[in-house]
Design a protein around this motif. Structure first.
Motif, mmCIF file in Angstrom:
data_model
loop_
_atom_site.group_PDB
_atom_site.id
_atom_site.type_symbol
_atom_site.label_atom_id
_atom_site.label_comp_id
_atom_site.label_asym_id
_atom_site.label_seq_id
_atom_site.Cartn_x
_atom_site.Cartn_y
_atom_site.Cartn_z
ATOM 1 N N ASN A 257 49.055 1.005 26.706
ATOM 2 C CA ASN A 257 48.817 0.801 25.247
ATOM 3 C C ASN A 257 50.071 0.506 24.783
ATOM 4 O O ASN A 257 50.388 -0.507 24.057
ATOM 5 N N ASN A 258 51.072 1.425 24.918
ATOM 6 C CA ASN A 258 52.494 1.303 24.443
ATOM 7 C C ASN A 258 52.985 -0.016 25.041
ATOM 8 O O ASN A 258 53.581 -1.085 24.371
ATOM 9 N N MET A 259 52.586 -0.106 26.548
ATOM 10 C CA MET A 259 53.270 -1.268 26.874
ATOM 11 C C MET A 259 52.942 -2.459 26.273
ATOM 12 O O MET A 259 53.661 -3.682 26.218
ATOM 13 N N MET A 260 51.672 -2.785 26.149
ATOM 14 C CA MET A 260 51.064 -4.099 25.554
ATOM 15 C C MET A 260 51.730 -4.157 24.223
ATOM 16 O O MET A 260 51.847 -5.247 23.909
ATOM 17 N N LEU A 261 51.843 -3.030 23.615
ATOM 18 C CA LEU A 261 52.267 -3.421 22.077
ATOM 19 C C LEU A 261 53.819 -3.755 22.114
ATOM 20 O O LEU A 261 54.240 -4.772 21.500
ATOM 21 N N ARG A 262 54.625 -3.148 23.198
ATOM 22 C CA ARG A 262 56.048 -3.487 23.174
ATOM 23 C C ARG A 262 56.063 -5.047 23.829
ATOM 24 O O ARG A 262 56.994 -5.598 23.366
ATOM 25 N N LEU A 263 55.199 -5.497 24.422
ATOM 26 C CA LEU A 263 55.070 -7.017 25.008
ATOM 27 C C LEU A 263 54.897 -7.789 23.888
ATOM 28 O O LEU A 263 55.396 -9.004 23.797
ATOM 29 N N SER A 264 54.112 -7.298 22.738
ATOM 30 C CA SER A 264 54.027 -8.151 21.552
ATOM 31 C C SER A 264 55.065 -8.368 20.531
ATOM 32 O O SER A 264 55.075 -8.931 19.537
ATOM 33 N N ALA A 265 56.219 -7.770 20.871
ATOM 34 C CA ALA A 265 57.290 -7.675 19.844
ATOM 35 C C ALA A 265 57.825 -8.887 19.374
ATOM 36 O O ALA A 265 57.928 -9.045 17.981
ATOM 37 N N TYR A 266 57.661 -10.025 20.130
ATOM 38 C CA TYR A 266 58.314 -11.412 19.747
ATOM 39 C C TYR A 266 57.101 -12.438 19.489
ATOM 40 O O TYR A 266 57.182 -13.407 19.437
ATOM 41 N N LYS A 267 55.948 -11.640 19.609
ATOM 42 C CA LYS A 267 54.672 -12.745 19.685
ATOM 43 C C LYS A 267 54.881 -13.778 18.528
ATOM 44 O O LYS A 267 54.565 -14.884 18.928
ATOM 45 N N LEU B 265 58.779 2.705 20.270
ATOM 46 C CA LEU B 265 57.833 1.804 19.175
ATOM 47 C C LEU B 265 58.652 0.163 19.070
ATOM 48 O O LEU B 265 59.480 0.082 19.665
ATOM 49 N N VAL B 266 57.759 -0.782 18.646
ATOM 50 C CA VAL B 266 58.336 -2.094 18.474
ATOM 51 C C VAL B 266 59.388 -2.258 17.406
ATOM 52 O O VAL B 266 58.901 -1.768 16.519
ATOM 53 N N GLY B 267 60.696 -2.411 17.821
ATOM 54 C CA GLY B 267 61.579 -2.915 16.794
ATOM 55 C C GLY B 267 62.796 -1.758 16.930
ATOM 56 O O GLY B 267 63.709 -1.647 16.311
ATOM 57 N N VAL B 268 62.439 -1.117 18.271
ATOM 58 C CA VAL B 268 63.548 -0.001 18.461
ATOM 59 C C VAL B 268 64.380 -0.615 19.697
ATOM 60 O O VAL B 268 63.653 -0.985 20.716
ATOM 61 N N GLY B 362 56.117 4.414 13.023
ATOM 62 C CA GLY B 362 55.534 3.332 13.005
ATOM 63 C C GLY B 362 54.142 3.029 12.477
ATOM 64 O O GLY B 362 53.628 3.903 12.064
ATOM 65 N N ASP B 363 53.863 1.762 12.289
ATOM 66 C CA ASP B 363 52.556 1.377 11.486
ATOM 67 C C ASP B 363 51.373 1.347 12.630
ATOM 68 O O ASP B 363 51.505 1.858 13.654
ATOM 69 N N GLU B 364 50.289 0.831 12.179
ATOM 70 C CA GLU B 364 49.042 0.960 13.088
ATOM 71 C C GLU B 364 49.354 0.033 14.196
ATOM 72 O O GLU B 364 48.576 0.018 15.251
ATOM 73 N N LYS B 365 50.381 -0.982 14.323
ATOM 74 C CA LYS B 365 50.603 -1.829 15.241
ATOM 75 C C LYS B 365 51.812 -1.459 16.183
ATOM 76 O O LYS B 365 52.622 -2.036 16.688
ATOM 77 N N SER B 366 52.276 -0.210 15.692
ATOM 78 C CA SER B 366 53.109 0.476 16.569
ATOM 79 C C SER B 366 54.475 -0.303 16.082
ATOM 80 O O SER B 366 55.441 -0.236 16.896
ATOM 81 N N ARG B 367 54.763 -0.830 15.057
ATOM 82 C CA ARG B 367 55.946 -1.524 14.494
ATOM 83 C C ARG B 367 56.693 -0.555 13.718
ATOM 84 O O ARG B 367 56.094 0.413 12.952
ATOM 85 N N VAL B 368 58.154 -0.451 13.684
ATOM 86 C CA VAL B 368 58.778 0.388 12.997
ATOM 87 C C VAL B 368 58.766 0.229 11.565
ATOM 88 O O VAL B 368 58.851 -0.878 11.184
ATOM 89 N N VAL B 369 58.667 1.343 10.746
ATOM 90 C CA VAL B 369 58.354 1.074 9.404
ATOM 91 C C VAL B 369 59.258 2.148 8.509
ATOM 92 O O VAL B 369 59.653 2.123 7.776
#
Lengths: 295, 478
Positions: A257-267, B265-268, B362-369
């Motif tokens: 789950n974390n991996m998929m979210l990280r893959l979406s960073a620049y979506k 998280l996304v953004g780190v 992070g928020d619900e999309k695991s993005r840094v807040v």
């Protein structure tokens, strides 16, 4: 000793609307690569992106490697635009740890979409050391299925599935995988390569049976040599780096789950670039059509 | 008015005011990538050079890692002989345009300068680094690139792994001695940290490329996209490819993370990733570059070194509205260069001292807040002599950010270890070398960050030169 500085495309084949096979000159990589390893490809040094691609095959005698990739964004599109005889400026590899090949007994190799490409050398090596090899190939639809002939020639058993039932059995790869796990004798090892969601569910399928399941991760990466840390994933609660610790990990321990979210960073950025890319391609096509119409 | 045509007394020299380096206006430069410090004018260089007392004992030379004849080159600048000044610099350091910009002179040569001591202010020491830069830039703007003489070929071949400061310095010395040198670089461009890490606004890439061009003209071959350990092993280079010796200058490795919740998280990002995207991959050039960079408006940078400053200042340039540097000690303990900290402040970077990240939210999309921090106070001095930061219980507070850049250093590189178990390393994974730079593997030497851990450009160059001297001795003794 000659170290080539450019990589000539010796053959190019479009396998489906979105899937391409490129065979390029890369003698050192062809000689050194082992199953499970990948390369970083960059079309040119100026502004192009470095993207990780898997190695589908290699010919050390001819000094070539083969890559199969899907056009998912701007960089893969630009790569697909190259023609036979043209050059890719930068290819680095082979990267990552090779697959651990062992005589496990009964091995199931599961390939989803273009994941079947990097699976091929692994299946080959697993077969070579004397495993009983079962291959499950899956795709969204018939058109997107690849490596069928090659795998059929290799495997002791081959199961083909498509999501829409346009070819083979109408099922997800997890269905035949589950049946194999329930059968006797059980598989001793499963190797699953494909989209993250597929690998996640393959791991969930084998988990209750306690069958060792290897997955190969394709994450965001820049250098691919252990410098940027962009490829980090959580495996068994620990942070691991796909480029130097992987790309293969125990599927039961990966936090998909974390991996998929990280893959979406620049979506969002990528989608925009991708759309612009498509518009540009349409414009080009229109211009070409125009030119053809009015010579 | 000082009459500079006659010989000055020490008193007169000390009376010349220290020359400030002109710089781009902070409000302008915070939106561009161009170099911040603009370099001395000829007149400024002349005046600054006259401040040097030409001490006989030259304490500055003793505190220079590569022992440049500092009074010598400064005296040439004072006389207007810039070419001669540069020759003196190049005799000890092939890369004056780089070192003049990124060396921490304030803790090296300038720290022991007699002028600074006499004026009881280290900031008033002779600006040796700026003068070094002036001489190097003068050549860039006025002269033909001077290629140092190379001795006749020895027939010996040396492989250098990594084209960063250590590798380039080793290559330069070995090439001068007439050895055939090949540099192997994993990236698609040579220069190592000077290309992927240190930003354009602090060290223009054209300068690094020019210094590398000098090496190529000396006969050094550079092979890019070649990862020793994977593309070819060390042993292959010695046995199959016929190299007589190897120098490993592969640099620092995997970025360190804090080990706090939320770091995936996304953004780190690690500073390595953030800076590589921006510098090497040119992500700042949004119209042209294919490599994306995370769009961030409020950025927290964790760490207090030069890399943290680079990341923070890069974030400003990439359009962040607020950039915070979070450091658990005070400004006094920060390892970053004073000049970089001052530049960062001028550009609007906000320093939050005596704070440390506890977790990233992070928020619900695991993005840094946001980032939750603890406040600290300084306690008793620790082993390093610095007062230890002690957390204040219950001081948790949240800073709203949408991106976090971790700049707390690197661990050693795992790849050479994975692929060459015969090379001995210490418990941190850094390669063990003897005082000549030799590793436990026959014919293999090492230097730079892979030996030192995180160090500076000039220390890495010093290590490269030391190993080059040992390699030369070894090759010629055979």
């Amino acid at each position: 000793m000659v170290f080539p500085s450019m990589h000539k495309i010796v053959s190019k084949k479009q396998l489906s609307e979105e899937v391409f096979r490129l065979t390029v000159e890369a003698p050192l990589i062809a000689e050194a690569r082992k199953p499970g390893q990948f390369v970083i490809v960059q079309r040119d040094s100026d502004y192009a992106e470095r993207i990780p691609l898997t190695i589908a095959d290699a010919d050390p005698l001819r000094g070539t490697i083969t890559m199969i990739f899907q056009t998912v964004g701007k960089s893969t599109h630009k790569l697909a635009e190259l023609k036979e005889g043209e050059y890719i400026q930068n290819i680095l590899g082979p990267l990552g740890r090779p697959t651990h090949i062992e005589r496990f007994g009964r091995v199931v190799c599961v390939g989803g979409g273009i994941g079947s490409a990097p699976l091929y050398p692994i299946a080959q090596a697993m077969k070579q050391v004397g495993n009983y090899l079962i291959v499950i190939l899956g795709a969204r639809t018939k058109e997107l299925l690849i490596m069928e002939e090659e795998m059929r020639a290799l495997a002791d058993e081959l199961v083909v599935v498509t999501d829409d039932g346009s070819y083979g059995r109408k099922a997800l790869v997890t269905e035949p995988l589950k049946e194999l796990c329930q059968a006797s004798p059980k598989p001793d090892c499963v190797v699953a390569i494909g989209p993250p969601i597929m690998m996640k569910f393959c791991a969930e399928t084998t988990r209750p049976f306690g069958i060792k399941t290897i997955v190969s991760l394709n994450t965001i990466m820049i250098d691919g040599t252990g410098m940027c840390g962009g490829c980090r994933v959580s495996v068994g609660g620990e942070t691991k780096f796909v480029c130097v610790d992987g790309p293969e990990f125990d599927g039961h321990l990966v936090d998909f789950n974390n991996m998929m979210l990280r893959l979406s960073a620049y979506k969002e950025i990528e989608q925009k670039a991708h759309e612009e890319c498509h518009l540009e391609m349409q414009l080009k096509e229109m211009e070409t059509a125009k030119r053809k119409g009015n010579p | 008015m000082i009459d500079t045509t006659k010989k000055l007394t020490p008193k007169e020299r000390l009376a010349i005011p220290p020359q400030e380096m002109p710089a781009q206006d902070p409000m302008v430069r915070r939106r561009n990538m161009e170099e911040v410090a603009l370099g001395y004018t000829e007149e400024q260089a002349h005046l600054e050079a006259l401040r040097c007392l030409q001490c006989k004992n030259a304490p500055c030379v003793a505190s220079c890692p590569v022992r440049i004849d500092i009074p010598g080159f400064i005296s040439q600048i004072a006389q207007g002989n810039y070419k001669e000044a540069l020759s003196i610099l190049r005799a000890s350091n092939l890369f004056p345009a780089i070192c003049g910009r990124v060396c921490p002179q304030e803790v090296q040569c300038q720290s022991t300068c007699t002028v600074g001591r006499s004026l009881k202010d280290i900031d008033k020491a002779v600006s040796i680094g700026r003068l070094e830069r002036f001489a190097a830039d003068w050549e860039r703007f006025h002269g033909e690139l001077e290629v140092p003489p190379v001795k006749p070929p020895t027939g010996k071949r040396v492989a250098i792994i990594g084209s960063g400061p250590a590798g380039l310095a080793a290559a330069a010395d070995l090439a001068k001695e007439g050895h055939a040198v090949t540099i192997f670089e994993a990236f698609h461009k040579p220069g190592g940290v000077m290309i992927y890490g240190i930003p354009e606004f602090r060290l223009p890439k054209a300068i690094v490329q020019r210094e590398i061009e000098v090496l190529e003209r000396m006969g050094v071959k550079i092979i890019t996209n070649f990862l020793v350990g994977r593309t070819r092993s060390l042993r292959d280079l010695l046995e199959k490819d016929g190299f007589d010796a190897i120098f490993i200058g592969s640099g620092a490795g995997l970025p360190k993370f804090m080990g706090i919740p939320g770091e995936n998280l996304v953004g780190v990002f690690s500073a390595n990733e953030y800076l590589t995207r921006a510098n090497l991959m040119k992500a700042y050039d949004r119209g042209k570059a294919d490599t994306p960079i995370y769009p961030a408006k409020r950025v927290a940078v964790l760490g207090g070194g030069n890399v943290a400053m680079d990341a923070a200042r890069m974030a400003v340039r990439l359009g962040a509205e607020e950039v915070f540097v979070i450091y658990r000690r005070t400004e006094k303990e920060m390892p970053a260069r004073v000049e970089e900290v001052a530049h960062a402040k001028e550009e609007g970077v906000i320093f939050r001292f005596l704070e440390n990240a506890k977790r990233i939210l992070g928020d619900e999309k695991s993005r840094v807040v946001g980032i939750e921090c603890l406040s600290y106070q300084l306690g008793e001095p620790d082993a390093s002599g610095r007062r230890r930061p002690v957390e204040i219980p219950g001081s948790e507070h949240v800073i709203q950010v949408d991106s976090v850049i971790v700049a707390i250093g690197n661990d050693s590189h795992p790849l050479l270890l994975q692929t060459n178990p015969e090379i001995a390393v210490d418990k941190h994974g850094h390669i063990n070398t003897d005082e000549t730079g030799k590793t436990s593997m026959d014919r293999v030497y090492a230097g730079g960050d892979i030996v030192l851990g995180s160090a500076t450009v000039i220390l890495a160059m010093g290590q490269g030169r030391r190993a080059a001297a040992s390699i030369h001795k070894f090759l010629m003794g055979k």
